[in-house]
Design a protein around this motif. Structure first.
Motif, mmCIF file in Angstrom:
data_model
loop_
_atom_site.group_PDB
_atom_site.id
_atom_site.type_symbol
_atom_site.label_atom_id
_atom_site.label_comp_id
_atom_site.label_asym_id
_atom_site.label_seq_id
_atom_site.Cartn_x
_atom_site.Cartn_y
_atom_site.Cartn_z
ATOM 1 N N LYS A 72 0.808 -1.216 0.000
ATOM 2 C CA LYS A 72 0.000 0.000 0.000
ATOM 3 C C LYS A 72 0.844 1.271 0.000
ATOM 4 C CE LYS A 72 -0.231 0.088 5.038
ATOM 5 N NZ LYS A 72 -1.045 -0.105 6.228
ATOM 6 N N THR A 73 2.103 1.131 0.266
ATOM 7 C CA THR A 73 2.935 2.331 0.361
ATOM 8 C C THR A 73 3.014 3.058 -0.975
ATOM 9 O OG1 THR A 73 4.263 1.422 2.141
ATOM 10 C CG2 THR A 73 5.246 3.187 0.864
ATOM 11 N N THR A 74 2.788 4.342 -0.903
ATOM 12 C CA THR A 74 2.864 5.165 -2.110
ATOM 13 C C THR A 74 4.154 5.977 -2.086
ATOM 14 O OG1 THR A 74 1.780 7.055 -1.073
ATOM 15 C CG2 THR A 74 0.358 5.387 -2.070
ATOM 16 N N GLU A 75 4.418 6.589 -3.191
ATOM 17 C CA GLU A 75 5.615 7.412 -3.240
ATOM 18 C C GLU A 75 5.514 8.580 -2.280
ATOM 19 O OE1 GLU A 75 6.267 8.260 -7.364
ATOM 20 O OE2 GLU A 75 7.146 6.277 -7.715
ATOM 21 N N ASP A 76 4.318 9.038 -2.104
ATOM 22 C CA ASP A 76 4.135 10.132 -1.157
ATOM 23 C C ASP A 76 4.398 9.683 0.274
ATOM 24 O OD1 ASP A 76 3.597 12.003 -3.032
ATOM 25 O OD2 ASP A 76 1.413 11.818 -2.910
ATOM 26 N N SER A 77 3.837 8.539 0.615
ATOM 27 C CA SER A 77 4.037 8.101 1.997
ATOM 28 C C SER A 77 5.483 7.669 2.213
ATOM 29 C CB SER A 77 3.066 6.967 2.351
ATOM 30 O OG SER A 77 3.326 5.810 1.579
ATOM 31 N N LEU A 78 6.095 7.178 1.160
ATOM 32 C CA LEU A 78 7.508 6.814 1.264
ATOM 33 C C LEU A 78 8.340 8.073 1.521
ATOM 34 C CD1 LEU A 78 9.481 4.372 0.882
ATOM 35 C CD2 LEU A 78 9.770 5.167 -1.461
ATOM 36 N N SER B 57 21.701 3.220 8.712
ATOM 37 C CA SER B 57 22.059 2.619 9.995
ATOM 38 C C SER B 57 20.849 2.442 10.891
ATOM 39 C CB SER B 57 23.128 3.472 10.691
ATOM 40 O OG SER B 57 22.644 4.772 10.912
ATOM 41 N N ASN B 58 19.714 2.659 10.351
ATOM 42 C CA ASN B 58 18.510 2.457 11.146
ATOM 43 C C ASN B 58 17.590 1.443 10.500
ATOM 44 O OD1 ASN B 58 18.802 4.095 13.410
ATOM 45 N ND2 ASN B 58 18.242 5.919 12.241
ATOM 46 N N ARG B 59 16.664 1.013 11.299
ATOM 47 C CA ARG B 59 15.613 0.155 10.761
ATOM 48 C C ARG B 59 14.398 1.022 10.474
ATOM 49 N NH1 ARG B 59 18.057 -1.785 15.014
ATOM 50 N NH2 ARG B 59 16.542 -0.794 16.351
ATOM 51 N N HIS B 60 13.579 0.493 9.646
ATOM 52 C CA HIS B 60 12.497 1.363 9.180
ATOM 53 C C HIS B 60 11.156 0.651 9.195
ATOM 54 C CE1 HIS B 60 15.533 4.260 7.994
ATOM 55 N NE2 HIS B 60 16.231 3.236 7.537
ATOM 56 N N LEU B 61 10.303 1.227 9.939
ATOM 57 C CA LEU B 61 8.929 0.746 9.960
ATOM 58 C C LEU B 61 8.115 1.690 9.080
ATOM 59 C CD1 LEU B 61 6.936 -1.267 11.195
ATOM 60 C CD2 LEU B 61 6.586 0.348 13.065
ATOM 61 N N ILE B 62 7.809 1.200 7.920
ATOM 62 C CA ILE B 62 7.111 2.048 6.960
ATOM 63 C C ILE B 62 5.713 1.499 6.720
ATOM 64 C CG2 ILE B 62 7.182 3.030 4.636
ATOM 65 C CD1 ILE B 62 10.221 2.574 4.677
#
Length: 539
Positions: A117-123, A166-171
């Motif tokens: 569901k991730t969009t370029e905007d939300s990314l 260097s981080n993890r990402h909850l997207i």
DNA sequence: GTTGAGCGTT
């Protein structure tokens, strides 16, 4: 025309910068000489304090009422993420160069595992918290327009890029990986992570973060659970990390030791014969790893310290694929501190006098004492991964404490190695990829033992093997390897059976033992005096 | 309409 004397940092030789007719100094003029700078400050001779220079709309204003810059020598202000260790004057000469370089080193970053569901905007929105996002795109199916589940981002600053890496990402509710695309050739990653040994249980991540933040921005703190007396601190600036290595620091009254978080060595793809002889291609310019013959040294700075085989691999992503290493139950649970290798494929030397250490998984915490050779270990060196990564999710997703491998230049993809996917080194030979099992590898091993799967297979691979199952094999080998191991633990209390390496969940009691090199259970690393810990599995 | 390791129609 008025000139303003500006140096990069206080004490440096100043450069004279031309001011404008109205007496202001253009920020662009400043940045032309000091890329990355965002302001000026100077030391007020009366108050001895450092004063900032007023800045507005790209102009810097002289401090005095007569629009004069005076005889002050101003020095640059850089954005916080550029801030370096305050006493790091030695690097001044290179700092500017470095900033220029780093500006040039921004690359597109691939974001894997994105929710559909991730969009370029939300990314973009997500990553903007790290800095300016120059590009954010989702790769989609041409026909359907459906996301393929990955995308790319590009940042305006290298600092942001580094921070992201260097981080993890909850997207959008899903843990994603961010990596440099096709990064096997990327050689510029330098370790930002340090190993902090001799930690006590009351030193929590906040303590570590707070303490180490004074040296530079801390991007991650990782404390393995269950407690194993060490932790990892990741800095934004690898130079900060490096500058701390080798030092002892006192945190909450406890002397901890900072050392290199052993970078994972280059995968040994050749895999040939008995010659386990690899020099890491990844020495990061500071140490090379000489793993020669049959003893691998986990020591830092190229020294052979301890001569304990360790496992430089074994993260949740199982980067040992294609390598000659093994983990069985490395990591937190189960067999924890011990790696028992299957040694399929010829491996290296099961029978020589220099057999691998009982605890192949040991990485010293920098303690200078009680170091003993441990050539006499189990007769099974590594090869094969059985449950490497222990409790870690294979994909590293969804685990809050999993550090990002790529920050250290570790590409869990295994790049071009042919041994991707199913573990070609699987010593079990039973068509099982234990890494894919979402459970405690120790339990898996125990279960397989029950099914007599492990023992039989291992028997074929080990001439010393007298039969029996895996657990008895462990016992046997750690048994006759204990000449050194047992002696390492003078203070051993009786509760721990060094031969019971199989007893994965048994909590060992090794208090007083600084070198746990035998077949103790993973839990035994909880002993307070233990420095025999494996950091590599968390890299 | 499903999926979950990967590497980008510039």
């Amino acid at each position: 025309m008025d000139f303003v004397q500006v140096s990069e940092e206080e004490g440096d030789e100043p450069i004279e910068l031309p001011a404008e007719e109205d007496g202001t100094l253009l920020l662009s003029t400043l940045q032309a000489q000091f890329p990355g700078s965002c302001g000026l400050k100077y030391r007020n001779m009366d108050t001895k304090a450092v004063r900032g220079v007023r800045s507005n709309e790209g102009r810097l204003f002289p401090p005095s009422v007569d629009s004069s810059w005076g005889e002050y020598i101003y020095f640059c202000v850089f954005p916080k993420e550029n801030k370096r260790k305050s006493d790091d004057n030695l690097e001044n000469s290179t700092a500017k160069t470095k900033r220029i370089e780093t500006r040039l080193r921004c690359t597109d970053l691939i974001v894997l595992g994105l929710p559909w569901k991730t969009t370029e905007d939300s990314l973009r929105e997500y990553f903007e918290s790290y800095g300016e996002v120059l590009m954010a795109q989702i790769k989609k199916d041409v026909k359907s327009g459906q996301s393929k589940g990955f995308g790319f981002v590009r940042f305006g600053s290298y600092e942001a890029q580094m921070r992201v890496l260097s981080n993890r990402h909850l997207i959008d509710g899903r843990w994603c990986e961010v990596k440099v695309p096709n990064s096997k050739g990327m050689g510029h990653q330098v370790p930002c992570k340090v190993f902090v040994g001799r930690c006590t249980e009351d030193i929590n991540s906040d303590d570590l973060r707070e303490y180490f933040s004074k040296f530079g921005e801390v991007t991650d703190v990782f404390i393995p659970r269950p407690f194993r007396a060490f932790s990892f601190v990741t800095f934004l600036d690898p130079d900060v990390a490096q500058s701390l290595c080798g030092e002892d620091h006192i945190i909450k009254g406890v002397s901890v030791h900072v050392s290199n978080a052993a970078p994972k060595a280059e995968q040994n793809r050749s895999h040939q014969g008995q010659n386990f002889n690899y020099n890491s291609g990844n020495n990061f310019g500071m140490h090379s790893y000489h793993h020669q013959g049959n003893h691998m040294n986990s020591g830092r700075s190229g020294h052979h310290r301890g001569n304990n085989q360790h496992n430089a691999h074994g993260s949740g992503d199982n980067p040992t694929i294609g390598n000659s290493h093994s983990n069985i139950g490395s990591g937190g649970y189960g067999m924890g501190g011990n790696n028992f290798g299957g040694n399929s494929g010829g491996g290296y030397n099961n029978s020589g006098s220099h057999n691998s250490g009982g605890n192949m998984n040991r990485q010293d915490g920098g303690m200078p004492y009680n170091r003993q050779n441990n050539y006499h270990g189990m007769n099974q060196p590594h090869n094969g991964n059985v449950g490497s990564g222990g409790w870690m999710n294979q994909q590293n997703r969804g685990h809050l404490d999993m550090p990002n491998l790529q920050a250290l230049g570790i590409n869990p993809q295994g790049s071009s190695s042919s041994n991707q996917g199913q573990n070609m080194n699987n010593p079990l030979g039973v068509g099982l990829n234990l890494n894919s099992l979402p459970m405690n590898p120790a339990l898996v091993a125990a279960a397989l033992n029950q099914w007599s799967l492990l023992g039989n297979q291992l028997q074929n691979q080990n001439q010393d093997q007298q039969g029996g199952n895996f657990l008895s094999w462990v016992a046997q080998n750690s048994g006759h390897s204990n000449a050194s191991n047992m002696n390492n633990c003078g203070g051993r209390k009786g509760s721990n059976n060094p031969n019971s390496g199989s007893a994965g969940m048994i909590k060992g009691d090794n208090s007083g033992c600084n070198d746990q090199q035998n077949g103790n259970s993973g839990w035994s690393n909880q002993s307070s005096g233990s420095n025999s810990v494996d950091k590599s599995n968390f890299l």
